[in-house]
Design a protein around this motif. Sequence first.
Motif, mmCIF file in Angstrom:
data_model
loop_
_atom_site.group_PDB
_atom_site.id
_atom_site.type_symbol
_atom_site.label_atom_id
_atom_site.label_comp_id
_atom_site.label_asym_id
_atom_site.label_seq_id
_atom_site.Cartn_x
_atom_site.Cartn_y
_atom_site.Cartn_z
ATOM 1 N N VAL A 117 0.715 -1.270 0.273
ATOM 2 C CA VAL A 117 -0.124 -0.245 0.112
ATOM 3 C C VAL A 117 0.639 0.784 -0.021
ATOM 4 C CG1 VAL A 117 -1.800 1.492 1.485
ATOM 5 C CG2 VAL A 117 -2.200 -1.458 0.945
ATOM 6 N N GLU A 118 0.208 2.571 -1.097
ATOM 7 C CA GLU A 118 1.526 3.933 -0.613
ATOM 8 C C GLU A 118 0.565 5.234 -1.239
ATOM 9 O OE1 GLU A 118 3.005 3.300 -4.940
ATOM 10 O OE2 GLU A 118 4.487 1.967 -4.855
ATOM 11 N N PRO A 119 0.978 5.869 -0.497
ATOM 12 C CA PRO A 119 -0.058 6.577 0.214
ATOM 13 C C PRO A 119 -0.543 7.407 -1.647
ATOM 14 C CG PRO A 119 2.020 7.510 1.186
ATOM 15 C CD PRO A 119 1.931 5.727 0.370
ATOM 16 N N ALA A 120 -1.990 7.515 -0.907
ATOM 17 C CA ALA A 120 -2.451 8.368 -2.226
ATOM 18 C C ALA A 120 -1.737 9.064 -3.142
ATOM 19 C CB ALA A 120 -4.073 8.607 -1.721
ATOM 20 N N GLU A 121 -2.694 9.546 -3.616
ATOM 21 C CA GLU A 121 -1.331 10.754 -5.444
ATOM 22 C C GLU A 121 -2.741 12.048 -4.841
ATOM 23 O OE1 GLU A 121 -2.648 11.122 -9.560
ATOM 24 O OE2 GLU A 121 -1.280 9.369 -9.101
ATOM 25 N N GLU A 122 -2.076 13.336 -3.914
ATOM 26 C CA GLU A 122 -2.239 14.116 -3.232
ATOM 27 C C GLU A 122 -3.050 14.756 -3.971
ATOM 28 O OE1 GLU A 122 -1.252 17.940 -1.753
ATOM 29 O OE2 GLU A 122 0.205 16.928 -0.768
ATOM 30 N N LYS A 123 -4.895 14.784 -3.121
ATOM 31 C CA LYS A 123 -6.047 15.600 -4.006
ATOM 32 C C LYS A 123 -6.369 17.256 -2.808
ATOM 33 C CE LYS A 123 -10.305 14.288 -4.037
ATOM 34 N NZ LYS A 123 -11.054 16.194 -3.577
ATOM 35 N N ASP A 124 -6.828 18.108 -3.518
ATOM 36 C CA ASP A 124 -7.213 18.430 -2.000
ATOM 37 C C ASP A 124 -8.831 17.974 -2.174
ATOM 38 O OD1 ASP A 124 -5.226 20.502 -2.058
ATOM 39 O OD2 ASP A 124 -5.902 21.788 -3.941
ATOM 40 N N HIS A 125 -9.554 18.772 -0.938
ATOM 41 C CA HIS A 125 -10.164 18.359 -0.613
ATOM 42 C C HIS A 125 -11.251 19.294 -0.797
ATOM 43 C CE1 HIS A 125 -6.644 18.458 3.178
ATOM 44 N NE2 HIS A 125 -7.646 18.101 3.785
ATOM 45 N N GLY A 126 -12.572 18.517 -2.043
ATOM 46 C CA GLY A 126 -13.619 19.325 -2.123
ATOM 47 C C GLY A 126 -12.997 19.653 -3.817
ATOM 48 N N ALA A 127 -12.353 19.575 -4.594
ATOM 49 C CA ALA A 127 -11.891 19.247 -5.763
ATOM 50 C C ALA A 127 -12.209 18.039 -6.466
ATOM 51 C CB ALA A 127 -9.815 19.272 -5.711
ATOM 52 N N PRO A 128 -13.007 18.694 -7.697
ATOM 53 C CA PRO A 128 -14.393 18.080 -8.344
ATOM 54 C C PRO A 128 -13.352 16.785 -8.417
ATOM 55 C CG PRO A 128 -14.539 20.332 -8.727
ATOM 56 C CD PRO A 128 -13.227 20.229 -8.166
ATOM 57 N N VAL A 129 -13.645 15.973 -9.201
ATOM 58 C CA VAL A 129 -12.799 14.369 -9.993
ATOM 59 C C VAL A 129 -13.917 13.636 -10.459
ATOM 60 C CG1 VAL A 129 -10.890 14.260 -8.204
ATOM 61 C CG2 VAL A 129 -13.254 12.918 -7.953
ATOM 62 N N LYS A 130 -12.996 12.973 -11.796
ATOM 63 C CA LYS A 130 -14.074 12.232 -12.401
ATOM 64 C C LYS A 130 -13.455 10.775 -12.436
ATOM 65 C CE LYS A 130 -14.302 15.717 -16.151
ATOM 66 N NZ LYS A 130 -14.269 16.517 -17.509
#
Length: 288
Positions: A156-169
């Motif tokens: 298991v590796e750290p997730a890719e950093e994603k800002d809180h609430g930033a839209p994704v697809k």
Amino acid sequence: MVCAIHTFGSASTALIVAGLVYFPMPGPNEPSKNRITWSWRVYETRYRRQVALTLPMHQYTKKTACVERSIEASADNTFRTKHSSSRAPTKGKFMVKFNGINHLAMATGDMDSTIRYWRDLLGMRLIAGIGMPGYRHYFFEISENDLIAFFEWPGVEPAEEKDHGAPVKGPVIFDHVSFGVETEEDLWELKDKLAAADFWVSEVVDHGFIHSIYSFDPNNIPVEFSYSVRGEEVRGNPVMGDSAPSAVAQEGAEPNFGKWPEIESPTPLEERMVYPGAGSELFHGTKK
């Protein structure tokens, strides 16, 4: 409901991981009294889950099934217990009362750094831990009712950093988790702790009913810490600020139970069985 039941050869005890039940099949030299008689009905399911485990076991077969009535063992090795309840079965005529998030389960490849962050930096007690080579499951106390748990698996590796609430697809099931604090002073204390420990932390943000800070744990899990502003309690006064709410949302805050089928056949008290899961050995011992 889907239950994944795996049986392993050359194993001496039942292995139960994350709610999935693993019972051993006896090896060729084991006495017949150790053999387990299975009673189940295989249900057709839309999805069949493949569970990959890194465990020191081999010769296993996989069966995707739901236990219909019982998993029977020898007379001296009972794997099920009666469910105790003082309330007779009903047909959904009462509202289930929830008391919080029992636990939120996350994943990590580094339990030590996870413990350092959640226990030693944030101050959440490490109240339970189970595991074996290739697998750990630890629980941290958020409050009297709420826990956060972590699985540790190799690779298991750290997730890719994603800002809180930033839209994704694309496929996604989680954005961030917010932890409530008692006072605004607690919020500033956490902000200073995180900064001193060299974790990125946002400025304090005013959301009207809460003041929040944002950060990331060592696994890059987006976390928020929130203080509920006095006098701005949305639970007592629900609000809808969506400029184009759907018809379902416009039905209001209260549950609309009539949209789902009613319970026709509640489980009788005498048929309520509780099967051991991971962690039961901490309180009841390991059945031999």
